[in-house]
Design a protein around this motif. Structure first.
Motif, PDB file in Angstrom:
ATOM      1  N   LYS A 170       0.808  -1.226   0.000  1.00  0.00           N
ATOM      2  CA  LYS A 170       0.000   0.000   0.000  1.00  0.00           C
ATOM      3  C   LYS A 170       0.837   1.270   0.000  1.00  0.00           C
ATOM      4  CE  LYS A 170      -3.736  -2.457   0.271  1.00  0.00           C
ATOM      5  NZ  LYS A 170      -4.591  -2.623  -0.939  1.00  0.00           N
ATOM      6  N   ARG A 173      -0.164   4.948  -1.243  1.00  0.00           N
ATOM      7  CA  ARG A 173      -1.620   5.047  -1.339  1.00  0.00           C
ATOM      8  C   ARG A 173      -2.206   5.487  -0.005  1.00  0.00           C
ATOM      9  NH1 ARG A 173      -3.323  -0.671  -3.975  1.00  0.00           N
ATOM     10  NH2 ARG A 173      -1.172  -1.346  -4.326  1.00  0.00           N
ATOM     11  N   SER A 174      -3.470   5.840  -0.046  1.00  0.00           N
ATOM     12  CA  SER A 174      -4.114   6.356   1.163  1.00  0.00           C
ATOM     13  C   SER A 174      -4.157   5.322   2.273  1.00  0.00           C
ATOM     14  CB  SER A 174      -5.529   6.834   0.836  1.00  0.00           C
ATOM     15  OG  SER A 174      -6.316   5.771   0.317  1.00  0.00           O
ATOM     16  N   GLU A 175      -4.202   4.035   1.908  1.00  0.00           N
ATOM     17  CA  GLU A 175      -4.285   2.986   2.924  1.00  0.00           C
ATOM     18  C   GLU A 175      -2.974   2.794   3.689  1.00  0.00           C
ATOM     19  OE1 GLU A 175      -6.480   1.199  -0.760  1.00  0.00           O
ATOM     20  OE2 GLU A 175      -4.815   2.579  -0.359  1.00  0.00           O
ATOM     21  N   TYR A 176      -1.887   3.417   3.214  1.00  0.00           N
ATOM     22  CA  TYR A 176      -0.591   3.145   3.824  1.00  0.00           C
ATOM     23  C   TYR A 176      -0.518   3.603   5.281  1.00  0.00           C
ATOM     24  CZ  TYR A 176       4.317   3.260   5.016  1.00  0.00           C
ATOM     25  OH  TYR A 176       5.517   3.069   5.659  1.00  0.00           O
ATOM     26  N   ALA A 177      -1.159   4.707   5.602  1.00  0.00           N
ATOM     27  CA  ALA A 177      -1.069   5.238   6.969  1.00  0.00           C
ATOM     28  C   ALA A 177      -1.506   4.184   7.981  1.00  0.00           C
ATOM     29  CB  ALA A 177      -1.913   6.497   7.108  1.00  0.00           C
TER      30      ALA A 177
END
Length: 412
Positions: A170, A173-177
């Motif tokens: 991820k 991408r936004s899901e990485y956090a």
């Protein structure tokens, strides 16, 4: 049709044999591989025998079952390909539909890196066969063994390595956090996380080995793949990308994804080595490597790059009759032409010659053969070259040979 024909041509060039399996399989074939959570993504139901079944979402479980049933009688390595119709119950979006076709190529029974390189080369030669080059498509190549060595050198164990895989998948991408937070919560140090994040910037194995020398012993298979693809003349297509891990846990070695160079579309193709899956699903211990390439994203790329083929003519010749009395002679000639492998059509009811010739234009026919009372009395027909806008009378007995020979020369 163009995509399927190209897939089959390139796969055959590599010595792969085509197989297929049932589109309806027991539900447990998929849940045993991917877990119960996959059920929500499937078209699944109870059949009349009270069995839970599903339309196939992928081909690998079917492949494993088939290979297990015949493994002892198959010469290794097994080179099989299939073009299954697959179904997934999920939200439709660009490049991802609920129903699609996919090229699956698997090489089974070979554990060495040349098998992996062979599979990547096949995928790239499919792209080349569509007229796409290194400026159009890129292979992003990694290896889970190398990644595991890197993560071990950073102090990550089996559980935290799995979290790192999810985070790398991820990255950007936004899901990485959320994935990064999971690493922190698991006790992975910020410095180690920073070094994991730095993997996205490494584009050569030399750089990786300088940064992570402890991982050198497990880098050899990936280096051998790069060397083999370079020797094949395909090195310009391939990039090292250690953020490619593939979401499926069963991959054990090389992993790769094929994208358009501008990354404007989803992955065209993905695959890798899965040495333990056939034993888990089919009870036969054989190493394997393979990929799946869907037709949806590939079709979009072919159109975007302007390499889609022109719509071919549906017939070669139209046979036209002038009067109703000519119809038996039209039927006879049309059948002779078809026996000579000439694609032939004629009007199925009485029509003016002009209307019949308009049909020939609509079908993009090369020739029109007109049979009328005057021509029949002389033992001739009128042969019209619809491309050259010329016409001439020819003996009735010569027309099949003339048209068939012109079709062959045009194909050549």
């Amino acid at each position: 049709t163009h995509i399927f024909r190209t897939w089959r041509t390139v796969a055959a060039r590599y010595g792969f044999e085509e197989y297929d399996g049932p589109p309806l399989e027991p539900l447990e074939l998929y849940t045993s591989k991917s877990g119960a959570e996959i059920v929500g993504q499937l078209y699944e139901f109870e059949d009349k025998g009270k069995r839970r079944v599903a339309l196939r979402p992928e081909m690998t479980p079917t492949l494993a079952r088939m290979v297990a049933a015949h493994a002892k009688g198959l010469k290794k390595p097994i080179r099989w390909f299939s073009i299954p119709q697959l179904f997934r119950y999920e939200r439709q979006q660009r490049g991802r539909l609920r129903e699609h076709f996919q090229l699956n190529c698997d090489l089974i029974g070979e554990a060495g890196p040349l098998g992996d390189a062979e599979i990547v080369a096949l995928a790239l030669d499919v792209m080349r066969a569509f007229g796409l080059g290194p400026a159009d498509v890129r292979v992003r190549l990694s290896d889970r063994r190398l990644l595991g060595g890197i993560l071990s050198s950073l102090g990550l164990d089996g559980g935290t390595q799995s979290l790192a895989h999810h985070a790398l998948d991820k990255l950007g991408r936004s899901e990485y956090a959320g994935r990064r937070k999971a690493l922190v919560d698991a006790g992975v140090a910020d410095r180690a996380i920073g070094r994991i994040e730095s993997l996205k910037d490494m584009r050569g194995l030399d750089d990786v080995m300088r940064e992570f020398p402890d991982a050198a012993p497990v880098a050899q298979p990936l280096q051998a793949m790069f060397d083999a693809l370079g020797a094949m003349g395909l090195g310009d297509f391939v990039d090292l990308d250690l953020t490619i891990v593939r979401g499926l846990a069963y991959y054990t070695g090389s992993v790769f994804e094929l994208f358009d160079a501008g990354r404007s579309l989803r992955a065209i193709c993905g695959g890798g080595r899965y040495d333990n899956l056939l034993e888990a699903l089919g009870g036969v211990d054989l190493p394997a490597v393979g990929f799946g390439m869907g037709d949806v994203v590939l079709g979009e790329l072919i159109r975007d790059r302007g390499v889609a083929p022109a719509v071919p003519a549906s017939i070669d010749v139209l046979v036209a009759g002038v009067t109703p009395d000519d119809m038996p002679h039209v039927l006879q000639l049309a059948h002779e032409l078809r026996d000579a492998n000439v694609r032939t059509e004629y009007a199925l009811g009485p029509q003016a010659v002009g209307k019949q010739l308009k049909l020939a234009d609509a079908r993009q026919a090369r020739w029109a053969v007109v049979i009328g009372p005057d021509e029949r009395a002389k033992g001739e027909v009128m042969l019209r070259d619809l491309e050259g806008k010329a016409q001439r009378t020819v003996p009735r007995g010569q027309v099949v040979g003339l048209v068939a020979d012109s079709r062959i020369s045009k194909e050549m």
